[in-house]
Scaffold this motif. Sequence first.
Motif, PDB file in Angstrom:
ATOM      1  N   SER A 131      37.951  17.814  26.035  1.00  0.00           N
ATOM      2  CA  SER A 131      38.069  17.787  27.489  1.00  0.00           C
ATOM      3  C   SER A 131      39.533  17.912  27.912  1.00  0.00           C
ATOM      4  CB  SER A 131      37.480  16.487  28.030  1.00  0.00           C
ATOM      5  OG  SER A 131      37.707  16.387  29.419  1.00  0.00           O
TER       6      SER A 131
ATOM      7  N   GLY B 232      25.992  19.106  22.592  1.00  0.00           N
ATOM      8  CA  GLY B 232      27.203  18.625  23.249  1.00  0.00           C
ATOM      9  C   GLY B 232      28.329  19.609  23.070  1.00  0.00           C
ATOM     10  N   SER B 233      29.235  19.605  23.987  1.00  0.00           N
ATOM     11  CA  SER B 233      30.346  20.534  23.950  1.00  0.00           C
ATOM     12  C   SER B 233      31.314  20.140  22.852  1.00  0.00           C
ATOM     13  CB  SER B 233      31.070  20.541  25.299  1.00  0.00           C
ATOM     14  OG  SER B 233      32.209  21.351  25.235  1.00  0.00           O
TER      15      SER B 233
ATOM     16  N   SER C 108      32.519  12.111  29.947  1.00  0.00           N
ATOM     17  CA  SER C 108      32.364  11.650  28.558  1.00  0.00           C
ATOM     18  C   SER C 108      30.990  11.027  28.349  1.00  0.00           C
ATOM     19  CB  SER C 108      33.461  10.635  28.225  1.00  0.00           C
ATOM     20  OG  SER C 108      34.747  11.213  28.371  1.00  0.00           O
TER      21      SER C 108
ATOM     22  N   ASN D 261      24.072  13.733  26.104  1.00  0.00           N
ATOM     23  CA  ASN D 261      23.575  15.043  25.685  1.00  0.00           C
ATOM     24  C   ASN D 261      23.499  15.159  24.173  1.00  0.00           C
ATOM     25  OD1 ASN D 261      22.648  17.655  26.469  1.00  0.00           O
ATOM     26  ND2 ASN D 261      24.611  18.491  25.749  1.00  0.00           N
TER      27      ASN D 261
ATOM     28  N   ASN E 229      28.331  13.754  28.206  1.00  0.00           N
ATOM     29  CA  ASN E 229      28.421  14.475  26.938  1.00  0.00           C
ATOM     30  C   ASN E 229      27.816  13.646  25.813  1.00  0.00           C
ATOM     31  OD1 ASN E 229      29.221  16.806  25.536  1.00  0.00           O
ATOM     32  ND2 ASN E 229      30.990  15.709  24.702  1.00  0.00           N
TER      33      ASN E 229
ATOM     34  N   GLN F  20      34.418  26.384  29.267  1.00  0.00           N
ATOM     35  CA  GLN F  20      33.504  25.272  28.995  1.00  0.00           C
ATOM     36  C   GLN F  20      34.097  23.918  29.349  1.00  0.00           C
ATOM     37  OE1 GLN F  20      32.144  25.634  24.931  1.00  0.00           O
ATOM     38  NE2 GLN F  20      30.808  27.358  25.397  1.00  0.00           N
TER      39      GLN F  20
END
Length: 317
Positions: A93, A88-89, A69, A75, A72, A201
């Motif tokens: 999660s 960021g994804s 976390s 990022n 992310n 991912q």
Amino acid sequence: MRNQPRDVTGGEAVCGGMIPGLGLMNYLLGLLTVPIEVFLRRDFGERYFTRMNFIGGLIILILWSLTGSLLNMINMFNPLAWLSNRSGSTTASAFPTVIKWYVLISIAHFLYMWWKDIIGNPVHSYSAGRSWLRPIGGAVMFLLNLVLNNIVRLIFLVTPGADKERLPSLLPVLRDKDTFTERFIEPFVVFIAALVFMGQQQYMVAWWLLFSVMALNMYTGLRHQAERGVFLDYRDQMIDARFYRMFLAGESTKGAVSGSKEKMVQETAREVEKNPDVLPIIEAQNPSLARAIERISPKLKAIAERENEAPGISQAV
């Protein structure tokens, strides 16, 4: 205490002092084995899957999730990520789900251990569990044995003087389903799962699984090495017993053990002749060695006979 194998590297203690961070890495890998084994196995022993091991595995999963976390979040504020349209994804999660199932399955393991104890059918307290993938391991072993067994048969056919009566005892080549599954099938399945999560991912879950592969290979290998060491101890004792039996019978001990064994008996006899007071200690700790040195030393044999006669005389008096 069990004899330790020859290790020219000095072992983990020496390597840990030479390689910075090796001890910490091994410690973390040890913690990583707990969660993945919870998902892969059943029938744990009470002293193998303990409460502290459960807590250690839970802490490592929580820290791994928090690290993901945090990375992310960092990022999201990375200008390079904005320029490359990777801020960021956006995929949620899967780690919270992993943690939830880890806790639930661990509780099920503890309840099952408690129930087995209640009904009077507990497993060995150090049992590392039985893999759920055991049927797959058995199927792969069967296919591999179709090839390996024929190779062994071919070797016996082309080898002059081979004792063909021993062939049935050597087949099948692969026999231990549990060891084969733990060493090869489990890491392979975990690696495939890591690739699947990577494709979805779920990078932190994938990296956790990849490190778990390393942990499984390392610690399962160490456990199997320790179990093999116990077997080798028993086998060495049988070899020693055969040597002493042949030595006391006056037979040739050539090929029974290495030549150093007979040399050790002779040198021990010479040293005990200088200090006969240690003979009772040797008789108490290693009776076979005591009889062997008495055989080659008339002086020690006479001492032993006098000591054996002395209790009888004192009892008669």
